[in-house]
Write a protein that holds these residues in place. Sequence first.
Motif, mmCIF file in Angstrom:
data_model
loop_
_atom_site.group_PDB
_atom_site.id
_atom_site.type_symbol
_atom_site.label_atom_id
_atom_site.label_comp_id
_atom_site.label_asym_id
_atom_site.label_seq_id
_atom_site.Cartn_x
_atom_site.Cartn_y
_atom_site.Cartn_z
ATOM 1 N N SER A 12 1.013 -1.201 0.029
ATOM 2 C CA SER A 12 0.084 0.093 0.009
ATOM 3 C C SER A 12 0.850 1.326 0.033
ATOM 4 O O SER A 12 0.379 2.285 -0.059
ATOM 5 N N ALA A 13 1.972 1.165 0.264
ATOM 6 C CA ALA A 13 2.991 2.446 0.298
ATOM 7 C C ALA A 13 3.064 2.895 -1.198
ATOM 8 O O ALA A 13 3.047 2.219 -2.118
ATOM 9 N N PRO A 14 3.260 4.046 -1.343
ATOM 10 C CA PRO A 14 3.253 4.669 -2.624
ATOM 11 C C PRO A 14 4.398 4.287 -3.331
ATOM 12 O O PRO A 14 5.404 3.877 -2.986
ATOM 13 N N ARG A 16 7.744 3.924 -5.592
ATOM 14 C CA ARG A 16 8.947 4.728 -5.403
ATOM 15 C C ARG A 16 9.166 5.233 -6.877
ATOM 16 O O ARG A 16 9.153 4.128 -7.957
ATOM 17 N N ALA A 116 18.034 18.442 5.037
ATOM 18 C CA ALA A 116 17.021 17.417 4.902
ATOM 19 C C ALA A 116 17.048 16.903 3.639
ATOM 20 O O ALA A 116 16.732 15.563 3.465
ATOM 21 N N MET B 1 8.049 3.501 8.485
ATOM 22 C CA MET B 1 8.386 2.900 9.544
ATOM 23 C C MET B 1 9.561 3.609 10.242
ATOM 24 O O MET B 1 10.560 3.733 9.699
ATOM 25 N N GLU B 3 12.228 3.374 13.350
ATOM 26 C CA GLU B 3 12.731 2.640 14.540
ATOM 27 C C GLU B 3 13.602 3.488 15.481
ATOM 28 O O GLU B 3 14.796 3.796 15.054
ATOM 29 N N THR B 23 8.676 2.414 18.184
ATOM 30 C CA THR B 23 8.471 2.313 16.726
ATOM 31 C C THR B 23 7.380 2.838 16.089
ATOM 32 O O THR B 23 6.149 2.690 16.788
ATOM 33 N N LYS B 25 4.622 2.919 13.426
ATOM 34 C CA LYS B 25 4.281 1.992 12.441
ATOM 35 C C LYS B 25 3.504 2.669 11.023
ATOM 36 O O LYS B 25 2.900 3.558 11.452
ATOM 37 N N PRO B 26 3.680 2.001 9.939
ATOM 38 C CA PRO B 26 2.855 2.754 9.057
ATOM 39 C C PRO B 26 1.395 2.485 8.907
ATOM 40 O O PRO B 26 0.885 1.526 9.575
ATOM 41 N N LEU B 48 15.759 12.747 11.413
ATOM 42 C CA LEU B 48 16.173 13.714 10.093
ATOM 43 C C LEU B 48 17.877 13.749 9.913
ATOM 44 O O LEU B 48 18.300 14.127 8.945
ATOM 45 N N TYR B 65 18.549 7.918 8.196
ATOM 46 C CA TYR B 65 18.209 8.855 7.131
ATOM 47 C C TYR B 65 19.195 9.423 5.796
ATOM 48 O O TYR B 65 18.860 9.261 4.726
ATOM 49 N N PRO B 71 16.500 10.787 0.001
ATOM 50 C CA PRO B 71 15.807 10.895 1.371
ATOM 51 C C PRO B 71 14.570 11.748 1.302
ATOM 52 O O PRO B 71 13.742 11.442 2.088
ATOM 53 N N GLN B 73 12.056 11.018 -0.680
ATOM 54 C CA GLN B 73 11.142 10.146 -1.071
ATOM 55 C C GLN B 73 10.881 9.334 0.328
ATOM 56 O O GLN B 73 9.729 8.624 0.277
ATOM 57 N N ASP B 145 6.752 12.907 -2.263
ATOM 58 C CA ASP B 145 5.892 12.082 -2.263
ATOM 59 C C ASP B 145 6.257 10.878 -1.213
ATOM 60 O O ASP B 145 6.423 9.703 -1.594
ATOM 61 N N PRO B 146 6.626 11.232 -0.082
ATOM 62 C CA PRO B 146 7.472 10.570 0.883
ATOM 63 C C PRO B 146 6.479 9.301 1.808
ATOM 64 O O PRO B 146 5.253 9.614 1.749
ATOM 65 N N GLU B 147 7.239 8.321 1.988
ATOM 66 C CA GLU B 147 6.599 7.253 2.626
ATOM 67 C C GLU B 147 6.430 7.488 4.080
ATOM 68 O O GLU B 147 5.493 6.683 4.664
ATOM 69 N N GLN B 176 -3.334 5.680 2.860
ATOM 70 C CA GLN B 176 -2.507 5.386 1.644
ATOM 71 C C GLN B 176 -1.486 4.423 2.060
ATOM 72 O O GLN B 176 -0.521 4.121 1.364
ATOM 73 N N GLY B 177 -1.345 4.240 3.520
ATOM 74 C CA GLY B 177 -0.184 3.216 3.722
ATOM 75 C C GLY B 177 1.019 3.994 4.417
ATOM 76 O O GLY B 177 2.196 3.233 4.591
ATOM 77 N N ARG B 178 0.808 5.209 4.623
ATOM 78 C CA ARG B 178 2.211 5.925 4.799
ATOM 79 C C ARG B 178 2.297 5.897 6.335
ATOM 80 O O ARG B 178 1.443 5.774 7.118
#
Lengths: 277, 312
Positions: A12-14, A16, A116, B1, B3, B23, B25-26, B48, B65, B71, B73, B145-147, B176-178
Amino acid sequence: MSTTLTQATATSAPTRNAAHKVTFRRVLRSEWAKTWTLRSTWITLTVGLVLLVLFGLLSAANYAPAGTGHRHGSDASDAVAVALGGTDFAQLALGVLGVLIAAGEYSTGMIRSTLAAVPTRLPMLWSKALTFGAVALVVGSVGAVVSFLGGSGFLHGDAISLGIGSSGVLRSLLGAGVYLGLVGVLGVALGTLLRSIAGGIGALVAVLMLLGLLTDLLPTRWGNDISPYLPGNAGGSVFALHQASNTLSPAGGLAVFAGWVVLALAGAAWRLKKSDA
Amino acid sequence: MIEIHQLVKRYGEKTAVDGLEFTVKPGVVTGFLGPNGAGKSTTMRMILGLDAPTSGSVTVNGRRYAQHAAPLQEVGALLEAKSIHPGRSAFNHLNALALTHGIGRTRVQEVIEMTGLAQVARKRAGAFSLGMGQRLGIAAALLGDPETVILDEPVNGLDPEGVLWIRNLLTGLAAQGRTVFVSSHLMSEMALTATNLIVVGRGRLLADTTIEQFIQAAGGHSVKVTTADAPRLRALLAASGVEITGVSGSEELTVTGLTARQIGAAAHKHGLPIYELTPQAVSLESAFMAMTEGAVEYHGTTTHQHAGSVAA
């Protein structure tokens, strides 16, 4: 980690886009864009160019050969020195802009966004140094040549008059451009090292101008030995047409001045890498 | 995710983060809660790589990171709102960041539209209001469009419309699962958006829980009933999943597991007079304050009481 979770992430993650990696070329383009999207860049570069050309033209216009005494003018020994009379002022403008470009990131908080995006950090410093060094070199070279060509009109017929084709003239003029380019890099390095606009400008003035005055306090013999290697004096040798006694050759001056700049850059890189942003 | 493992950050004598371990979680919004000075921002800066941990580790999607090739993304972050050069326009700011990753202008325009900055995109960011500055920061966070999305106090300075927009954005991103990690010092705000909750105080982990569990632990959703015959009502309402407490001899009962409506209907059916029937929405803010009481960095001088229950 549980497998269900891993699967959920994978599905489900966007998606890449692997093409969007950080590369040195991209960081370079970013820094280039950052340089030109600030009004201070345009203003300070214009000021630097105007100081360089205007001062050269005024010196040429007011030039009176030594001994004639009735005009208050330059005591320069050759047409190149007349044309480059404004270098002292232009170097302040360009060096200060270098400081602004680097330390401005810290004073505004922009550095957090920048790092960043480029968390390995050093490519950001190299890119800033390269882009702004190139800009200062071009501005400095153009300014020096324009100042010389414009000034030759006023000097026509004087003993010190030279053509741009004369031996060493072009080398000196472009040497001034190279020197100013390195001053720009020095500004970037000091700004990154000190993270403060005021501190960076202070250090720049101290390194380029005040350090030379300090040698006057030393015993003459020591002073004479050290003096040519100080940043300001070594830099001056880069664009001098004639090598005076007790100064370095243009190549020697360039090597020594570049050495100082590299030293400042190394310090900047060290602090950038080691310290929290 | 995200950690975080035994994370410690000291600034000289002061320990800002003291052995954090959790942690993120997504797929859900995780609230990061704590009073001012609890170490929330420091933790986010360490995620970061802006600050280096004194000890311990923090990874995003399995790596530090800085080790990610792209990064922006992996993580999009809104840290302190003023992470911009005031002289640059919103478009130029975003474009400069996009260039480092080879992200096109189309995407830059997209995030500008998404955050409602289209009208002001060509204006100097220094002239932006606090709210517009936040929107620009969020636009920058979404650029790649980062996770994983990290937002430090995103609702600060936003008007009600902006606050609502943030809530929808956060839940949308999580759906969306992020991984969505949001700090706040306002429990009430977190209760509306977050599913998971991490509470810190003085740099230490106070709770790693869910909002639901937090509410239950704080007293849950209960109803206060006052009736002439408490033992009889107690007997009437008794059922599995229903918990009734009350001092014997008193007319007052506290019921969890039933709504006020159900209790009223049951009493009416049996002709039992009810004098009071009050849903007790537990104040999350009070529960949060009780939890962090010993861990508040800066106490005001005004004495305040942690009132037990406030109707929401």
